[in-house]
Motif scaffolding. Structure first.
Motif, mmCIF file in Angstrom:
data_model
loop_
_atom_site.group_PDB
_atom_site.id
_atom_site.type_symbol
_atom_site.label_atom_id
_atom_site.label_comp_id
_atom_site.label_asym_id
_atom_site.label_seq_id
_atom_site.Cartn_x
_atom_site.Cartn_y
_atom_site.Cartn_z
ATOM 1 N N ILE A 1 36.993 53.887 47.799
ATOM 2 C CA ILE A 1 37.377 54.386 46.477
ATOM 3 C C ILE A 1 38.746 53.796 46.126
ATOM 4 C CG2 ILE A 1 37.908 56.412 45.079
ATOM 5 C CD1 ILE A 1 36.066 58.011 46.928
ATOM 6 N N ILE A 2 38.787 53.019 45.047
ATOM 7 C CA ILE A 2 40.025 52.378 44.609
ATOM 8 C C ILE A 2 40.508 53.037 43.324
ATOM 9 C CG2 ILE A 2 41.041 50.240 43.727
ATOM 10 C CD1 ILE A 2 39.142 48.696 45.504
ATOM 11 N N LYS A 3 41.759 53.481 43.305
ATOM 12 C CA LYS A 3 42.361 54.006 42.085
ATOM 13 C C LYS A 3 42.742 52.834 41.187
ATOM 14 C CE LYS A 3 44.173 58.240 44.181
ATOM 15 N NZ LYS A 3 45.391 59.054 44.474
ATOM 16 N N ILE A 4 42.169 52.822 39.991
ATOM 17 C CA ILE A 4 42.360 51.688 39.098
ATOM 18 C C ILE A 4 43.828 51.462 38.754
ATOM 19 C CG2 ILE A 4 41.905 50.852 36.746
ATOM 20 C CD1 ILE A 4 39.092 51.963 37.009
ATOM 21 N N ASP A 5 44.581 52.528 38.579
ATOM 22 C CA ASP A 5 45.989 52.350 38.193
ATOM 23 C C ASP A 5 46.862 51.838 39.330
ATOM 24 O OD1 ASP A 5 46.170 54.615 39.731
ATOM 25 O OD2 ASP A 5 46.920 55.916 38.141
ATOM 26 N N GLU A 6 46.291 51.708 40.553
ATOM 27 C CA GLU A 6 47.031 51.144 41.678
ATOM 28 C C GLU A 6 46.740 49.658 41.893
ATOM 29 O OE1 GLU A 6 46.377 53.440 45.191
ATOM 30 O OE2 GLU A 6 47.415 55.214 44.425
ATOM 31 N N ILE A 7 45.789 49.114 41.153
ATOM 32 C CA ILE A 7 45.442 47.698 41.296
ATOM 33 C C ILE A 7 46.523 46.836 40.641
ATOM 34 C CG2 ILE A 7 43.770 45.891 40.773
ATOM 35 C CD1 ILE A 7 41.637 48.084 40.582
ATOM 36 N N ARG A 8 47.145 45.956 41.428
ATOM 37 C CA ARG A 8 48.129 45.011 40.877
ATOM 38 C C ARG A 8 47.416 43.818 40.242
ATOM 39 N NH1 ARG A 8 50.662 49.486 42.687
ATOM 40 N NH2 ARG A 8 52.864 49.135 43.092
ATOM 41 N N TYR A 9 46.562 43.192 41.030
ATOM 42 C CA TYR A 9 45.759 42.083 40.528
ATOM 43 C C TYR A 9 44.547 41.919 41.429
ATOM 44 C CZ TYR A 9 48.303 39.302 44.074
ATOM 45 O OH TYR A 9 48.861 38.829 45.245
ATOM 46 N N ILE A 10 43.589 41.135 40.954
ATOM 47 C CA ILE A 10 42.344 40.896 41.678
ATOM 48 C C ILE A 10 42.133 39.394 41.741
ATOM 49 C CG2 ILE A 10 39.878 41.424 41.801
ATOM 50 C CD1 ILE A 10 40.470 43.671 39.698
ATOM 51 N N LYS A 11 41.792 38.910 42.913
ATOM 52 C CA LYS A 11 41.594 37.477 43.112
ATOM 53 C C LYS A 11 40.200 37.198 43.647
ATOM 54 C CE LYS A 11 43.433 33.436 45.574
ATOM 55 N NZ LYS A 11 44.381 32.962 46.608
ATOM 56 N N SER A 12 39.542 36.202 43.073
ATOM 57 C CA SER A 12 38.238 35.768 43.563
ATOM 58 C C SER A 12 38.432 34.797 44.717
ATOM 59 C CB SER A 12 37.460 35.087 42.433
ATOM 60 O OG SER A 12 36.256 34.528 42.925
ATOM 61 N N GLU A 13 37.722 35.047 45.824
ATOM 62 C CA GLU A 13 37.761 34.166 46.986
ATOM 63 C C GLU A 13 36.340 33.916 47.450
ATOM 64 O OE1 GLU A 13 40.352 35.526 50.035
ATOM 65 O OE2 GLU A 13 42.151 35.489 48.776
ATOM 66 N N SER A 14 35.847 32.702 47.185
ATOM 67 C CA SER A 14 34.481 32.333 47.518
ATOM 68 C C SER A 14 33.521 33.298 46.830
ATOM 69 C CB SER A 14 34.288 32.318 49.039
ATOM 70 O OG SER A 14 32.992 31.840 49.375
ATOM 71 N N ASN A 15 32.689 34.007 47.600
ATOM 72 C CA ASN A 15 31.712 34.925 47.014
ATOM 73 C C ASN A 15 32.242 36.344 46.886
ATOM 74 O OD1 ASN A 15 29.913 32.771 47.080
ATOM 75 N ND2 ASN A 15 29.175 33.311 49.114
ATOM 76 N N TYR A 16 33.512 36.543 47.164
ATOM 77 C CA TYR A 16 34.105 37.881 47.186
ATOM 78 C C TYR A 16 35.261 37.978 46.190
ATOM 79 C CZ TYR A 16 31.530 38.528 51.542
ATOM 80 O OH TYR A 16 30.528 38.631 52.484
ATOM 81 N N VAL A 17 35.698 39.223 45.956
ATOM 82 C CA VAL A 17 36.957 39.450 45.255
ATOM 83 C C VAL A 17 37.850 40.291 46.155
ATOM 84 C CG1 VAL A 17 35.913 39.316 42.965
ATOM 85 C CG2 VAL A 17 36.183 41.552 44.073
#
Length: 234
Positions: A144-160
């Motif tokens: 469970i990830i709290k959206i307001d705690e996400i700094r950034y999201i990076k795509s790496e190959s088939n994953y994020v």
């Protein structure tokens, strides 16, 4: 997918007649922008990892995969409409969050069209509901990830990879499908990055900085990023 955009569809079926019919239906439907066709599960996996699709029309019996096994390997938030004569799978399909509808062969256009409307309705509902958390798969665990705690999201190959306050979480999904679920303070700045403007520290012509990390701004994203940041500060 934004609700004001047309859909990019992936057809996965080894029956040429079914493929021709679905292609015809896709061309006929005003909500569909394009369709790509593959004939087995491995081609489907390669397709979703090299391009962003809004929905998959998936046959149950493929030469190399049964649908239940393939569903485990596909991104878990990529909508799927099952295409099959295996009516017995209908009940089991509710075990898979990504399945939004089930079309039994022979397929009729009216029923096909209803599936598209259901997809659009669900997407609109997701966009209008401001979620505070995301549930994502990290290996065998659901995190469970709290959206307001996400700094950034990076795509790496088939994953994020979700970069949070004190940790990272990796999951099998695409950035495009994440854009559906994230609020307006998140913006795609490059093909491999989505950032949370609430944590923006510095903006340059070619990059921005969040938590001391330099994140590139893609050429085709510059105007959108500039306009979004300007509107965010107004």
């Amino acid at each position: 997918m934004n609700i004001d955009e047309r859909l990019k569809t992936l057809i996965v079926d080894d029956d040429p007649l079914v493929c021709d019919l679905l292609q015809h239906f896709c061309s006929k439907n005003q909500h569909i922008k394009s369709h790509t066709t593959v004939i087995n599960g491995n081609q489907a996996l390669n397709a979703v990892h090299s391009d962003d699709f809004d929905v998959i029309f998936l046959d149950f019996n493929l030469p190399d995969f049964k649908a239940d096994l393939l569903l485990e390997k596909l991104p878990h938030n990529l909508p799927v409409i099952m295409i099959t004569s295996e009516i017995s799978f209908g009940a089991k399909s509710y075990d898979y969050d990504q399945i939004i509808d089930f079309l039994a062969k022979p397929i009729r256009y009216t029923r096909f069209s209803r599936s598209i409307e259901r997809l659009l309705s669900k997407t609109q509902s997701n966009n209008s509901y401001k979620k505070k958390t995301l549930l994502v798969k990290d290996g065998n665990a659901t995190v469970i990830i709290k959206i307001d705690e996400i700094r950034y999201i990076k795509s790496e190959s088939n994953y994020v990879v979700f970069y949070l306050n004190e940790k990272k979480v990796m999951s099998l999904m695409s950035l495009k499908n994440l854009e559906i679920q994230l609020p307006e303070n998140f913006v795609r700045v490059q093909k491999s990055y989505i950032v949370n403007l609430n944590f923006l520290e510095e903006l340059r012509t070619e990059h921005l900085i969040i938590d001391g990390t330099q994140i590139p701004i893609g050429a085709k994203h510059k105007d959108k990023v500039s306009n979004r940041i300007k509107g965010w500060n107004d």
